[in-house]
Design a protein around this motif. Structure first.
Motif, mmCIF file in Angstrom:
data_model
loop_
_atom_site.group_PDB
_atom_site.id
_atom_site.type_symbol
_atom_site.label_atom_id
_atom_site.label_comp_id
_atom_site.label_asym_id
_atom_site.label_seq_id
_atom_site.Cartn_x
_atom_site.Cartn_y
_atom_site.Cartn_z
ATOM 1 N N SER A 1 0.827 -1.211 0.000
ATOM 2 C CA SER A 1 0.000 0.000 0.000
ATOM 3 C C SER A 1 0.860 1.259 0.000
ATOM 4 C CB SER A 1 -0.982 0.002 1.184
ATOM 5 O OG SER A 1 -0.303 0.106 2.411
ATOM 6 N N LYS A 2 2.000 1.210 0.680
ATOM 7 C CA LYS A 2 2.910 2.356 0.649
ATOM 8 C C LYS A 2 3.483 2.552 -0.752
ATOM 9 C CE LYS A 2 4.138 2.154 5.502
ATOM 10 N NZ LYS A 2 5.127 1.747 6.483
ATOM 11 N N GLY A 3 3.772 1.442 -1.430
ATOM 12 C CA GLY A 3 4.278 1.518 -2.795
ATOM 13 C C GLY A 3 3.256 2.112 -3.748
ATOM 14 N N VAL A 4 2.003 1.711 -3.583
ATOM 15 C CA VAL A 4 0.929 2.248 -4.426
ATOM 16 C C VAL A 4 0.759 3.744 -4.162
ATOM 17 C CG1 VAL A 4 -1.570 2.193 -4.833
ATOM 18 C CG2 VAL A 4 -0.280 0.055 -4.663
ATOM 19 N N GLU A 5 0.816 4.125 -2.896
ATOM 20 C CA GLU A 5 0.695 5.536 -2.543
ATOM 21 C C GLU A 5 1.846 6.348 -3.146
ATOM 22 O OE1 GLU A 5 0.114 8.323 1.427
ATOM 23 O OE2 GLU A 5 0.956 6.327 1.649
ATOM 24 N N GLU A 6 3.060 5.833 -3.048
ATOM 25 C CA GLU A 6 4.237 6.523 -3.589
ATOM 26 C C GLU A 6 4.123 6.663 -5.105
ATOM 27 O OE1 GLU A 6 8.073 8.359 -3.150
ATOM 28 O OE2 GLU A 6 6.454 7.925 -1.758
#
Length: 109
Positions: free
Chosen positions: A58-63
């Motif tokens: 989810s952090k990767g998608v947000e980034e």
């Protein structure tokens, strides 16, 4: 359709569980603790690692969304590709190759 919101907004246990799992503001350790205490889900080492992996995803998608937004904004003010790549490298600490890939992906969309 399922709408996720702030904690306490949802009326069902399923929505509360999804809010916990998909929150970008809660770390994996906190999520595991909430799952155990509030939902009585026994945490195994495998489940903990899967929750951690999901948090990283989810952090990767947000980034990625932030990078795409930055590229769109840079294009709106008519910056050259070279300048956009330089800014992406500085702001998001990506390599030139990765910056070029993001730039091409935004151009395709």
């Amino acid at each position: 359709m399922i709408c996720l919101g702030k904690e306490g907004d949802s009326g069902t246990d399923l929505l509360k569980l999804l809010n916990v799992l998909l929150s970008t503001e809660t770390g994996s350790q906190d999520k595991c603790q909430i799952l155990e205490e509030d939902f009585h889900i026994r945490m195994t080492q495998t489940l903990e690692s899967e929750v951690s992996l999901m948090c990283d995803l989810s952090k990767g998608v947000e980034e990625k969304g932030k990078i795409y937004g930055a590229i769109t904004a840079y294009k709106d003010v008519m910056l050259s590709e070279d300048v956009i790549i330089k800014k992406l490298k500085e702001k998001f600490r990506v390599t030139e190759e990765v910056a070029k890939i993001y730039l091409k992906e935004v151009e395709k969309a």
